[in-house]
Design a protein around this motif. Structure first.
Motif, PDB file in Angstrom:
ATOM      1  N   MET B  91      64.130  68.047  47.497  1.00 33.47           N
ATOM      2  CA  MET B  91      63.177  69.135  47.242  1.00 33.47           C
ATOM      3  C   MET B  91      63.647  69.874  45.975  1.00 33.47           C
ATOM      4  N   VAL B 157      54.067  75.443  54.560  1.00 32.86           N
ATOM      5  CA  VAL B 157      54.297  74.047  54.173  1.00 32.86           C
ATOM      6  C   VAL B 157      53.262  73.604  53.137  1.00 32.86           C
ATOM      7  N   GLY B 158      52.011  74.006  53.334  1.00 31.92           N
ATOM      8  CA  GLY B 158      50.966  73.691  52.349  1.00 31.92           C
ATOM      9  C   GLY B 158      51.296  74.281  50.988  1.00 31.92           C
ATOM     10  N   GLN B 160      54.304  74.939  49.825  1.00 31.95           N
ATOM     11  CA  GLN B 160      55.442  74.194  49.268  1.00 31.95           C
ATOM     12  C   GLN B 160      54.952  72.876  48.637  1.00 31.95           C
ATOM     13  N   VAL B 161      54.012  72.222  49.320  1.00 30.06           N
ATOM     14  CA  VAL B 161      53.426  70.981  48.781  1.00 30.06           C
ATOM     15  C   VAL B 161      52.736  71.267  47.444  1.00 30.06           C
ATOM     16  N   MET B 164      55.297  71.854  44.724  1.00 29.00           N
ATOM     17  CA  MET B 164      55.894  70.603  44.232  1.00 29.00           C
ATOM     18  C   MET B 164      54.929  69.852  43.316  1.00 29.00           C
ATOM     19  N   ASP B 165      53.673  69.780  43.755  1.00 34.10           N
ATOM     20  CA  ASP B 165      52.687  69.045  42.957  1.00 34.10           C
ATOM     21  C   ASP B 165      52.411  69.733  41.629  1.00 34.10           C
TER      22      ASP B 165
END
Lengths: 297, 297
Positions: B91, B157-158, B160-161, B164-165
């Motif tokens: 991560m 969590v959404g 964090q995704v 990252m993207d």
């Protein structure tokens, strides 16, 4: 119950829980990629033995299995998240699961970790979302408490830790059982106990179901260890003999293959004894018990 | 409320939640090493801003903060698990957190993943364990539902995704806000809303608290971005300028530093407006709001 009856039961409820899993994750308002990663592993197949145990327990009370759909889906989410995390490079480092590339092989490690986290989190939401007419609020709280115990540090996660720490060591039978009772047994047992709680079982019956599930869980693991040595790679979806190669203590390595078979038989007998001591329709649960004893994957 | 009053409040409730976290994890019947890994990050310090928000909200209603101890501890467990997982090599790959080695640097990746999983799981158990006299069962189910939403695929969590993207891409302000509202905002907002739910707030008040928390959360993140550029490495516990180095879009990079400061001020004003529109004792919540706007770490 005959084989045809069980096949009908199994097909019906596998379809029910698989449809629920797909629908409940698909409708999330979340980035597409995380939903895809969650669904990839949820839809990777498997026997759905935990949901089937829950539905079969409800039917043993003459209740409709549908009452337990949320709890069944939650258990499968927890089971799936644990597989995703266990397969990670820093854990078991597996490339294949049920013959398909593991989650991190397809989506990368970061996504695999987050998909697991999201499934774990969602499992509790799914149980809370059950209608209060179907499951009284007080029972929902019990379901959540027991699910957390079965899957957290006192349950599955604790078992995984003990498993990691035991690698390469010669374990005693007690140490091996600690691992299995926690790593796989507690969640299997929860599947049965959750069904009984939803059906409104009294404490005496809950204890009998716990005994049944305890022996079923150990039988399940012994069969797993036997399959790892004698199974067909094509059918079990991973390399035969991988435990031995990884220096893992197993039932056959501690008890000999003959001793492991004997122990399997004993646990199956004790599991069925527990079922026979209840005045309930436990035919399907017995079918599942036989399935666990004889499965080839 | 004067500064002394806030210091007393803050000290009292930090100690309360820290003692609860330590005690509740220590008494788990689980392998020692996993409890150590969980406690290491739980005890790594931090401002405990989420628990303080929850306690302050309860006090705004004239209720004792102690009523919310389980929910406050659960939030801190979720926040801590998210830091452990975010720091992992796959991560953000951070070696330091609050000036101390990150969890996986001390315990290894496998333990860090499992400690995070165990904290996440335990958070739901802790809320279910609250006494039904303190929190009605129906409210506990709501607390669990909303905690799962705030922290799962539809929440943290959404975020964090999406974060990252978005790395290495030029994000629009809308995209940046999506990330922050989900990655940090939802759990901050939950802290306030959970306090209001435990206090028995009606829907109109819950909405006002949600508005307050929305602006507070964005202010928090803007301040974070500003600190990343202008903070003191010794105080913030990580390298200054790491966002820039990682090519991350931030409020200063999208709005200029002056624009970011302006936006911070606007959100702080809107947050306080929401508080002023309630007929409650919101002095401590205002202190926390000022703290967020002016903090140097």
């Amino acid at each position: 119950m005959n084989k045809v009856g069980f096949t009908t039961f199994s097909k019906k409820y596998k379809e029910l829980v698989e449809a629920y899993l797909k629908e409940s994750v698909s409708q999330l308002s979340a980035p597409t990629q995380i939903k895809e990663a969650m669904l990839y592993s949820l839809e990777a197949g498997g026997k759905r033995i935990r949901p089937l145990l829950l539905f079969a327990t409800l039917e043993a009370f003459g209740k409709k299995g549908e009452l337990g759909i949320e709890a069944a889906a939650a258990i499968e989410m927890i089971h799936t998240y644990s597989l995703i995390h266990d397969d990670l490079p820093s854990m078991d480092n597996d490339d294949l699961r049920r013959g398909k590339p593991t989650n991190h092989k397809v989506f990368g490690e970061a996504y695999a970790i987050l998909a697991g986290d999201a499934l774990l989190t969602y499992s509790f939401q799914v149980i809370s979302s059950a209608s209060s007419e179907a499951i009284p609020t007080e029972v929902k709280i019990q379901l959540i408490t027991e699910l957390a115990k079965a899957s957290g540090a006192e349950g599955m996660v604790g078992g995984q830790v003990a498993d990691m720490d035991g690698e390469g060591k010669d374990l005693s039978l007690d140490e091996l059982e600690y691992i299995h009772i926690h790593k796989t047994g507690k969640l299997l047992a929860y599947s049965v106990v959750a069904g009984a709680m939803i059906a409104g079982a009294n404490n005496q019956l809950l204890e009998k179901f716990t005994t049944f599930a305890h022996h079923l869980g150990l039988a399940f693991q012994i069969r797993d260890d036997i399959l790892d040595l004698e199974g067909d790679q094509e059918i079990i979806g991973k390399k035969v003999g991988s435990d031995e190669q990884n220096n893992k203590s197993t039932y056959p390595s501690l008890l000999t293959m003959e001793g492991a078979r004997q122990s399997l038989l004993e646990h199956i007998t004790l599991a069925k004894d527990a079922l026979n001591s209840m005045e309930l329709e436990t035919e399907i649960l017995k079918e599942i018990t036989d399935l666990v004893a004889n499965r080839n994957h």
